[in-house]
Design an enzyme around this catalytic site. Structure first.
Site, PDB file in Angstrom:
ATOM      1  CB  ALA A 120      45.239  42.733  40.329  1.00  0.00           C
ATOM      2  NE  ARG A 122      40.962  42.482  40.397  1.00  0.00           N
ATOM      3  CZ  ARG A 122      41.630  43.458  40.889  1.00  0.00           C
ATOM      4  NH1 ARG A 122      42.056  43.374  42.010  1.00  0.00           N
ATOM      5  NH2 ARG A 122      41.280  44.487  40.371  1.00  0.00           N
ATOM      6  CE1 TYR A 123      41.134  41.408  36.314  1.00  0.00           C
ATOM      7  CE2 TYR A 123      42.920  42.744  37.365  1.00  0.00           C
ATOM      8  CZ  TYR A 123      41.274  42.628  36.880  1.00  0.00           C
ATOM      9  OH  TYR A 123      40.507  43.370  37.300  1.00  0.00           O
ATOM     10  CB  THR A 124      48.641  36.476  37.179  1.00  0.00           C
ATOM     11  OG1 THR A 124      48.663  36.871  38.880  1.00  0.00           O
ATOM     12  CG2 THR A 124      48.584  37.864  36.712  1.00  0.00           C
TER      13      THR A 124
END
EC number: 5.6.2.2
Length: 905
Positions: A120, A122-124
């Site tokens: 997602a 928001r993680y990368t």
């Protein structure tokens, strides 16, 4: 309600409205979504992502930022669509297996070749890749036009001032309304070299560009088969390119091999590829695989395919290519927006469009820099004049009540400029001098004077101002030269391209196999000499020639076949793995197969039934196998000669048998009590020698037989046979021009001397004692052939082919060998060379090789010598020849080459 708004209603034809609305929608998709621009190679979403990252300072030299923040900026400012569409585009630009030069530097999980989705947003984290800066370089220098965004609050570039042809380097793909684009990635260095060639010569041919642009260069490597698809794509903008993954064959012990796949075609899902191979194995469409593992890791792709024992790895690999996406096509459609309209372009048109765009960019940049330089020079001139008149300047400023008044006073005064007039001319300033050589400050100059620091009043600062003016003058002159000279502009364009190449070019990843390819695997089959053995029970196998050790005449041999159910060998020949073969059956049908498709075995193995290899009918079995020349161009000059046991022969065109379906075709009609003895390719200037088991032979020219087009004909009588006799072999010999008298005279020369003459040794005509001139003797020696005859009891001899007189077909023939109970019947007759080796095989499966130099050369009417010591009830059943390439017997087992079987080429 209807009456209330009726005055605002406009009736329209629904058909017309559908046409207009659908066309508007189609053009919106084409221009604003799915089709890239030929200038920067980007679709709007990709362009907006890169520009947004550039504007936000998310540069390659700066720390990573959350991908969610980047997506939010793009969506809020420029791209009012779903966040998933923006993030998916960002992810693809970060995948090194999707783009040849990734434009985004991603940190985190950005997906894999197995089709795994990226983490997602928001993680990368992401930032611009270094090469992406070359797409936006000089964007702040008026190089490209800007448009307002969707809500009018921001401006976005209509195109990026790309410094390299991104459309070709990274490719593009998209489906619009009624059209699609699919452009493969290329090698940056090759594309820039092509651009440089075009810059040097705008009339260059596309084929000349192909000298440097070898073809697409996919980020996943793999290979491209053939160049026809590449040429079509580059010449017309459309083509189909065959991509094939790279695989290696390794030995894994215990007589097993493994196929290691190290590269797969572009855009192929690796996990699905492995699943497809497993599915094909389960459905038995791919046979011979015992284990399948995906051993890929961060170091690269490794798909391990272990094979069963004695399975031919090349054949299995061919099945994988045919049944899976390890070999697939890339359909090229070089469609892009040019001047706002979609157009399919060839390679030269794409390069020309990019070069033309870069000319505009460099021109706009030069105009921008020229204006900036002139503005700066204008200010520096004012400062220089002020320093030259510093006392008066200070007086005016001190006497003024405020800044505006001081500015007006400075602008109202006329200033002497004769001492700096050369500087004014040097920078080409557009100031207006009056007749007295004075001028007034402009508002810009006056403002700069008022903002000048006191430290600028020093003499050193005045000198520095003059130096700056000279540098600006040089720059202005260069800018004017660029704008006035297209040649200089193109030089700069070329220099900038070369700098990009030097910084970012990398070696080609995708190899190109030149030549045209089909679904066959022949070019991957290792060329190796094989012994093909056929048994009476219909079994066939191939064994490497190196498996047999050379033995001297009279040796006992080695076990060549493990006997089961008293099966005996009926035919053996030597050929290459690439040798094409025709299989003739007892019912007169013919089948076609390449030698490498035969089962690989060992000398003791039995092989596989031919009924499991060929599509034979019930009660049909193969009676004869004919190996052919590998080069099919030679087939045009060859005929096929059929010979039956009852002495019938038929001459046919070999081209009639060039295309044979897997279920075979009718070759010849046979009587019930007849059988096909041999089939051989031949030429019109050659001779046919028919030999019988009773020791008779008949020689006649091929040209004496007409070509029979009908494949259902049984031919004509070739030889008249005695009762109980039958034809056992057919040999193709060279044609001869000498008379019978000359041949008989020549045969009086000892055979040892004839061999010496053939080797080029000098001879004394008087010592030979023959009534022939030297030229005739030399010609006959060089053309002399020797006929080997072998009997079932292991006897053999060599005789000169000149001893077999030429007669008409249909006769009874002459004596070929003096046979008796000791020699047994004749089993093989064939032409041989001095350095050939003989391979014999018995009904018990024994096989021996002996050199023919030890076999006596005698006349026709002799019984020969013992070649093979046989046990009781043991008979020779098959004979073949091997061309020797090594002097020593020990080396012959390790380095066997050459083929001299029944094929005449």
């Amino acid at each position: 309600m209807i009456d209330k708004y009726s005055s605002n209603l406009v009736p329209v034809n629904i058909e017309d409205e559908m046409k207009v609305s659908y066309l508007d929608y189609a053009m919106s998709v084409i221009v604003s979504r799915a089709i890239p621009d030929v200038r920067d190679g980007l679709k709007p979403v990709h362009r907006r992502i890169i520009y947004s990252m550039y504007e936000a300072g998310n540069h390659a030299s700066k720390p990573y930022r959350k991908s969610a923040r980047i997506v939010g900026d793009v969506m809020g400012k420029y791209h009012p669509h779903g966040d998933s569409a923006i993030y998916d585009s960002l992810v693809r630009m970060a995948q090194d297996f999707s783009l040849r030069l990734p434009l985004v530097d991603g940190q985190g999980n950005f997906g894999s070749m197995d089709g795994d989705a990226a983490a997602a947003m928001r993680y990368t984290e992401s930032r611009m890749a270094k090469v992406a800066h070359k797409l936006v370089e000089d964007i702040d220098k008026g190089t490209v036009s800007f448009n307002i965004n969707y809500d009018g609050s921001e401006e976005e570039p209509s195109v990026l001032p790309a410094m390299f042809p991104n459309l070709l380097v990274n490719g593009s793909g998209g489906i619009a309304v009624g059209m699609a684009t699919n452009i493969p990635p290329h090698n940056l260095g090759e594309i820039i070299d092509a651009c440089c060639l075009y810059i040097d010569n705008h009339d260059i041919e596309i084929l000349d560009l192909l000298e440097v642009v070898k073809g697409p260069d996919f980020p996943t490597g793999s290979m491209i088969l053939g160049i026809s698809g590449i040429r079509s794509a580059y010449l017309t903008g459309r083509g189909s390119i065959i991509m094939r993954g790279k695989a290696e064959i390794e030995n894994v012990g215990n007589s097993r091999q493994a196929i290691i796949i190290t590269e797969i075609p572009y855009m192929v899902n690796k996990a699905r590829l492995v699943e497809k191979i497993a599915e094909m194995v389960k459905e038995k469409r791919i046979e011979g695989i015992s284990d399948l593992r995906d051993e890929s890791n961060k170091n690269g792709i490794r798909i391990f395919i272990e094979l069963k024992k004695d399975v031919v790895a090349e054949v299995v690999l061919n099945q994988i290519y045919a049944c899976t996406q390890l070999q697939t096509n890339f359909g090229v459609i070089m469609l892009a927006l040019k001047d706002g309209l979609p157009k399919v372009m060839n390679l030269k048109e794409v390069i020309a469009a990019f070069v033309s765009f870069r000319e505009v960019v460099i021109t706009n940049r030069t105009i921008y820099l020229l204006n900036k330089a002139r503005d700066r020079a204008h200010i520096l001139l004012g400062l220089t004049i002020a320093i030259s008149n510093i006392d008066e300047i200070i007086y005016i400023i001190k006497a003024s009540n405020d800044t505006n008044l001081a500015k007006q006073e400075l602008m109202a005064r006329q200033w002497e400029v004769l001492d700096i007039l050369p500087l004014i001319k040097l920078v080409d300033d557009k100031v207006i001098l009056n007749e007295r050589g004075t001028l007034s400050f402009t508002e810009v100059q006056a403002k700069a004077i008022l903002e000048m620091k006191l430290q600028r009043l020093t003499a050193m600062e005045k000198e520095k101002l003059e130096q700056d003016l000279k540098h600006l003058a040089t720059d202005i002159a260069e800018y004017l030269n660029i704008l006035a000279s297209r040649t200089r502009l193109l030089e700069i364009l070329k220099e900038e391209l070369i700098k990009v190449k030097e910084e970012f070019a990398s070696p080609r990843l995708t190899s190109i196999e030149f030549g045209e390819f089909d679904q066959d695997i022949e070019d991957l089959i290792q060329r190796e000499e094989m012994v093909v053995t056929v048994t009476l029970g219909g079994y066939i196998k191939r064994v490497p020639l190196s498996s047999y050790r050379s033995q001297k005449r009279g040796g006992k041999g080695r076990s060549g076949l493990s006997m089961r159910d008293e099966d005996i060998t009926t035919q053996v020949f030597v050929g290459s793995t690439h040798t094409p073969m025709l299989f003739f059956s007892n019912i007169g049908k013919v089948y076609s197969l390449k030698l490498y498709k035969l089962p690989l075995s060992n000398p003791q193995g039995k092989g596989r039934p031919m009924v499991n290899i060929l599509s034979l009918q019930e009660n049909e079995h193969i009676t004869n196998i004919m190996p052919l020349p590998e080069n099919q161009d030679e087939w045009d000059h060859l005929n096929i000669m059929f010979a039956t046991a009852k002495g019938n022969i038929r001459r046919s065109d070999l081209l009639d048998f060039k295309k044979i379906q897997s279920n075979g075709k009718i070759a010849i009609r046979l009587d019930e009590d007849d059988k096909l003895i041999d089939v051989k390719p031949c030429k019109e200037d050659e001779h046919i020698l028919l030999a019988t088991k009773a020791g008779k032979a008949l020689r006649f020219p091929v040209e004496s037989l007409r070509i029979i087009k009908s494949r259902i004909s049984d031919g004509v009588r070739g030889m008249k046979l005695a009762k109980e006799d039958s034809v056992i072999s057919m040999t193709v010999l060279k044609g001869i021009n000498s008379t019978k008298e000359d041949r008989d005279a020549y045969l009086t020369v000892p055979w040892e001397k004839r061999l010496e003459i053939a080797k080029g040794e000098e001879f004394n005509l008087e010592e030979l004692g023959v009534n022939l001139n030297a030229d005739s003797i030399l010609e006959m020696a060089n053309s002399e052939e020797f006929i080997l005859t072998v009997t079932e009891n292991g006897f053999g001899k060599r005789s000169s082919a000149y001893g077999y007189r030429i007669t008409d077909r249909g006769g009874s023939g002459i004596i070929n060998m003096d046979i008796n109970d000791k020699t047994g019947l004749v089993v093989g007759v064939m032409p041989v060379k001095m350095d050939d080796e003989l391979m014999l095989i018995t009904n018990s499966g024994k096989l021996i090789r002996c050199k023919l130099e030890s076999v006596r050369i005698t006349g026709r009417n002799t019984s020969g010598v013992i070649l093979f010591k046989l046990d009781d009830d043991e008979k020779v059943v098959s004979v073949s020849l091997i061309a020797e390439t090594s002097e020593s017997e020990e080396a012959s087992e390790l380095a066997e080459e050459g083929l001299e079987n029944d094929v005449k080429v």
